[in-house]
Design an enzyme around this catalytic site. Structure first.
Site, PDB file in Angstrom:
ATOM      1  N   HIS A  44      -4.404   3.085  -4.338  1.00 60.27           N
ATOM      2  CA  HIS A  44      -5.154   4.243  -4.828  1.00 60.27           C
ATOM      3  C   HIS A  44      -4.901   5.477  -3.970  1.00 60.27           C
ATOM      4  O   HIS A  44      -5.245   5.481  -2.784  1.00 60.27           O
ATOM      5  CB  HIS A  44      -6.644   3.879  -4.795  1.00 60.27           C
ATOM      6  CG  HIS A  44      -7.552   4.927  -5.310  1.00 60.27           C
ATOM      7  ND1 HIS A  44      -8.616   5.402  -4.585  1.00 60.27           N
ATOM      8  CD2 HIS A  44      -7.585   5.591  -6.497  1.00 60.27           C
ATOM      9  CE1 HIS A  44      -9.271   6.299  -5.304  1.00 60.27           C
ATOM     10  NE2 HIS A  44      -8.664   6.431  -6.462  1.00 60.27           N
ATOM     11  N   ARG A  45      -4.291   6.490  -4.549  1.00 65.79           N
ATOM     12  CA  ARG A  45      -3.895   7.720  -3.827  1.00 65.79           C
ATOM     13  C   ARG A  45      -2.947   7.362  -2.677  1.00 65.79           C
ATOM     14  O   ARG A  45      -2.979   7.992  -1.616  1.00 65.79           O
ATOM     15  CB  ARG A  45      -5.115   8.480  -3.305  1.00 65.79           C
ATOM     16  CG  ARG A  45      -6.215   8.674  -4.339  1.00 65.79           C
ATOM     17  CD  ARG A  45      -7.410   9.417  -3.797  1.00 65.79           C
ATOM     18  NE  ARG A  45      -8.568   9.313  -4.694  1.00 65.79           N
ATOM     19  CZ  ARG A  45      -9.787   9.748  -4.419  1.00 65.79           C
ATOM     20  NH1 ARG A  45     -10.023  10.357  -3.270  1.00 65.79           N
ATOM     21  NH2 ARG A  45     -10.769   9.594  -5.270  1.00 65.79           N
ATOM     22  N   GLU A  77      -0.974   4.725  -7.290  1.00 68.39           N
ATOM     23  CA  GLU A  77      -1.636   5.711  -8.149  1.00 68.39           C
ATOM     24  C   GLU A  77      -1.788   7.004  -7.357  1.00 68.39           C
ATOM     25  O   GLU A  77      -2.149   6.962  -6.165  1.00 68.39           O
ATOM     26  CB  GLU A  77      -3.032   5.192  -8.558  1.00 68.39           C
ATOM     27  CG  GLU A  77      -3.792   6.109  -9.497  1.00 68.39           C
ATOM     28  CD  GLU A  77      -4.845   7.015  -8.862  1.00 68.39           C
ATOM     29  OE1 GLU A  77      -5.544   7.711  -9.587  1.00 68.39           O
ATOM     30  OE2 GLU A  77      -4.951   7.057  -7.606  1.00 68.39           O
ATOM     31  N   ASP A 102      -2.979  11.471  -7.863  1.00 69.26           N
ATOM     32  CA  ASP A 102      -3.617  12.480  -8.717  1.00 69.26           C
ATOM     33  C   ASP A 102      -2.742  13.732  -8.767  1.00 69.26           C
ATOM     34  O   ASP A 102      -2.286  14.205  -7.727  1.00 69.26           O
ATOM     35  CB  ASP A 102      -4.980  12.870  -8.133  1.00 69.26           C
ATOM     36  CG  ASP A 102      -5.877  11.658  -7.959  1.00 69.26           C
ATOM     37  OD1 ASP A 102      -6.184  11.010  -8.957  1.00 69.26           O
ATOM     38  OD2 ASP A 102      -6.248  11.357  -6.795  1.00 69.26           O
ATOM     39  N   HIS A 132      -6.490  15.551  -5.271  1.00 71.16           N
ATOM     40  CA  HIS A 132      -7.598  15.010  -6.046  1.00 71.16           C
ATOM     41  C   HIS A 132      -8.624  16.079  -6.408  1.00 71.16           C
ATOM     42  O   HIS A 132      -9.015  16.239  -7.563  1.00 71.16           O
ATOM     43  CB  HIS A 132      -8.281  13.879  -5.273  1.00 71.16           C
ATOM     44  CG  HIS A 132      -9.423  13.261  -6.008  1.00 71.16           C
ATOM     45  ND1 HIS A 132     -10.700  13.785  -5.970  1.00 71.16           N
ATOM     46  CD2 HIS A 132      -9.484  12.187  -6.818  1.00 71.16           C
ATOM     47  CE1 HIS A 132     -11.497  13.045  -6.728  1.00 71.16           C
ATOM     48  NE2 HIS A 132     -10.782  12.070  -7.252  1.00 71.16           N
ATOM     49  N   GLU A 135      -2.031   9.990 -12.358  1.00 71.83           N
ATOM     50  CA  GLU A 135      -3.286  10.415 -12.992  1.00 71.83           C
ATOM     51  C   GLU A 135      -3.267  11.936 -13.127  1.00 71.83           C
ATOM     52  O   GLU A 135      -3.224  12.650 -12.118  1.00 71.83           O
ATOM     53  CB  GLU A 135      -4.514   9.978 -12.173  1.00 71.83           C
ATOM     54  CG  GLU A 135      -5.771  10.423 -12.907  1.00 71.83           C
ATOM     55  CD  GLU A 135      -7.069  10.262 -12.136  1.00 71.83           C
ATOM     56  OE1 GLU A 135      -7.124   9.512 -11.144  1.00 71.83           O
ATOM     57  OE2 GLU A 135      -8.045  10.926 -12.543  1.00 71.83           O
ATOM     58  N   LYS A 187      -5.018  15.131 -13.290  1.00 69.67           N
ATOM     59  CA  LYS A 187      -6.354  15.528 -12.829  1.00 69.67           C
ATOM     60  C   LYS A 187      -6.431  17.041 -12.915  1.00 69.67           C
ATOM     61  O   LYS A 187      -6.382  17.741 -11.887  1.00 69.67           O
ATOM     62  CB  LYS A 187      -6.450  15.052 -11.369  1.00 69.67           C
ATOM     63  CG  LYS A 187      -7.785  15.055 -10.738  1.00 69.67           C
ATOM     64  CD  LYS A 187      -8.601  13.934 -11.234  1.00 69.67           C
ATOM     65  CE  LYS A 187      -9.160  13.043 -10.173  1.00 69.67           C
ATOM     66  NZ  LYS A 187      -9.904  11.937 -10.761  1.00 69.67           N
ATOM     67  N   ASP A 247      -7.905   1.283  -2.177  1.00 71.67           N
ATOM     68  CA  ASP A 247      -7.480   2.089  -1.017  1.00 71.67           C
ATOM     69  C   ASP A 247      -6.810   1.212   0.041  1.00 71.67           C
ATOM     70  O   ASP A 247      -6.210   1.721   0.978  1.00 71.67           O
ATOM     71  CB  ASP A 247      -8.704   2.744  -0.349  1.00 71.67           C
ATOM     72  CG  ASP A 247      -9.512   3.602  -1.295  1.00 71.67           C
ATOM     73  OD1 ASP A 247      -8.911   4.218  -2.197  1.00 71.67           O
ATOM     74  OD2 ASP A 247     -10.753   3.659  -1.134  1.00 71.67           O
TER      75      ASP A 247
HETATM   76  O1  G3P Z   1      -7.009   6.308 -11.413  1.00 74.29           O
HETATM   77  C1  G3P Z   1      -8.097   5.632 -10.901  1.00 74.29           C
HETATM   78  C2  G3P Z   1      -8.976   6.499 -10.041  1.00 74.29           C
HETATM   79  O2  G3P Z   1      -8.170   7.229  -9.165  1.00 74.29           O
HETATM   80  C3  G3P Z   1      -9.838   7.427 -10.845  1.00 74.29           C
HETATM   81  O3  G3P Z   1     -10.763   8.138 -10.083  1.00 74.29           O
HETATM   82  O4  G3P Z   1     -11.565  10.066  -8.833  1.00 74.29           O
HETATM   83  O5  G3P Z   1     -10.284   8.302  -7.663  1.00 74.29           O
HETATM   84  O6  G3P Z   1      -9.131   9.846  -9.219  1.00 74.29           O
HETATM   85  P1  G3P Z   1     -10.419   9.134  -8.893  1.00 74.29           P
HETATM   86 MG    MG Z   2      -7.084   9.069  -9.263  1.00 77.58          MG
END
Ligand code: G3P
Ligand code: MG
Length: 258
Positions: free
Chosen positions: A17-18, A44, A46, A59, A119, A121, A241
Site C-alpha cells: 500500500h503506497r 498500489e 495514488d 495521496h 489508484e 486520486k 503497509d
Molecule cells: O487502494 C486502496 C487504498 O489505498 C484506498 O484508500 O486512502 O489509502 O488511498 P487510500
Molecule cells: Mg490508495
C-alpha cells in the site's frame, strides 16, 4: 468480462500500500523499492495531477503531511513540486526523497518487475483530466504487449473516463462498503475488481462478492491474523503497509508442521 481472467491470474495475495509505507515514505520510489525488497510482487500507489497536468504520486490534496511544502498540490507545477522533500517527514534517513512522476514510477516498476495498481486520486474537480492523463502516460510509457496496470478509483467519473477512452485497461472500483448500488456500479463501469475497506466486510459479504467471479481486494490490513482470515474467507488480495511482515506470516503458515 474482458480482462477479468487475466487479472485474476495475475493478482497476488499481498499488495504493498503506497509502497512499503510502514517503513519508507508513502508514494515514493524508495517505498516502491522497499516493497520489492520485502518480497511484494504488487504495489498500489495514488496518482494525482500537478497544476501543469503531470501525473505524480501523492495521496493528500495538500502538501503538508507528506512533504516540506505548504498549500494545495494542484496549485504547483511539477518543477516546483519536485523541489520539495517528500522523505524527511517520515525519517531523516529518507531526506531528499522526491515526489515521483507516474512516468518515473512506471519505469521503476518495469525495472523491478513489479505489478502495479494505480489508484486515481484526483484533486477536487479534476476527475476527468486526471484519468485522461493516466491513460496518456500509460499509452506513452508502458511497453506494448505487457499487461496493463490495474487502475482503481473511488472517483466514478475517473473510472468512466478510463472506460470510454481505454476500455482495454483493467479497472477496479474502490468502495467503503459494497452496497447493492456499488455492485451495480461495477457492472456499469465494467470493472474487473472490487476494492473494499477491510473493516466493512463480513464473511457472508465476501462470499457473495467472490461468487460473482470478481477478485475482491481489501485495504488496509497490517495485522497478519486479520489478513489470513480475510484470505480464508475468499478475499484475493490484501493491501498492506507491511508487505514483508504479512508475507513472512503467510509463508510461515504454509510450511508443514507450523
Ligand atoms: O487502494 C486502496 C487504498 O489505498 C484506498 O484508500 O486512502 O489509502 O488511498 P487510500
Ligand atoms: Mg490508495
Amino acid at each position: 468480462m474482458a480482462g477479468m481472467e487475466s487479472i485474476t491470474a495475475r493478482l497476488a495475495p499481498i499488495v504493498a500500500h503506497r509502497g512499503a509505507s510502514a517503513a519508507a515514505p508513502e508514494n515514493t520510489l524508495a517505498a516502491i523499492r522497499l516493497a520489492k525488497t520485502e518480497g511484494a510482487s504488487w504495489v498500489e500507489v495514488d496518482v494525482k495531477l500537478s497544476r501543469d497536468r503531470v501525473c505524480i504520486l501523492m495521496h493528500d490534496d495538500h502538501l503538508k503531511r507528506t512533504t516540506n511544502g505548504r498549500g494545495e498540490v494542484a496549485q504547483y507545477d511539477l518543477d516546483e513540486l519536485q523541489q520539495l522533500d517528500a522523505g524527511s517527514w517520515f525519517s531523516r534517513r529518507f531526506a531528499g526523497e522526491r515526489i515521483p512522476t507516474l512516468e518515473q514510477t512506471l519505469g521503476l516498476c518495469l525495472e523491478l518487475d513489479l505489478e502495479l495498481n494505480l489508484e486515481i486520486k484526483p484533486c477536487p474537480g479534476r476527475q476527468h483530466e486526471t484519468a485522461l492523463a493516466v491513460v496518456e502516460d500509460l499509452r506513452r510509457h508502458w511497453p506494448a504487449g505487457r499487461p496493463w496496470p490495474l487502475i482503481s478509483s473511488f472517483a466514478v467519473a475517473s473510472l468512466e473516463e478510463v472506460r470510454l477512452h481505454a476500455p482495454e485497461m483493467p479497472r477496479g472500483l474502490l468502495i467503503g462498503r459494497p452496497t447493492r448500488r456499488g455492485r451495480d456500479m461495477l457492472d456499469r463501469l465494467e470493472c474487473v475488481t472490487l476494492h473494499c475497506d477491510a473493516r466493512r466486510v463480513s464473511r457472508d459479504l465476501v462470499r457473495r462478492l467472490a461468487a460473482t467471479g470478481r477478485p475482491v481486494l481489501c485495504y488496509t490490513v497490517n495485522d497478519p491474523h486479520r489478513a489470513r482470515r480475510l484470505l480464508e474467507m475468499g478475499v484475493t488480495s490484501i493491501i498492506t503497509d507491511r508487505p514483508g511482515d504479512l508475507r513472512s506470516a503467510l509463508v510461515a503458515r504454509q510450511r508443514p508442521g507450523q
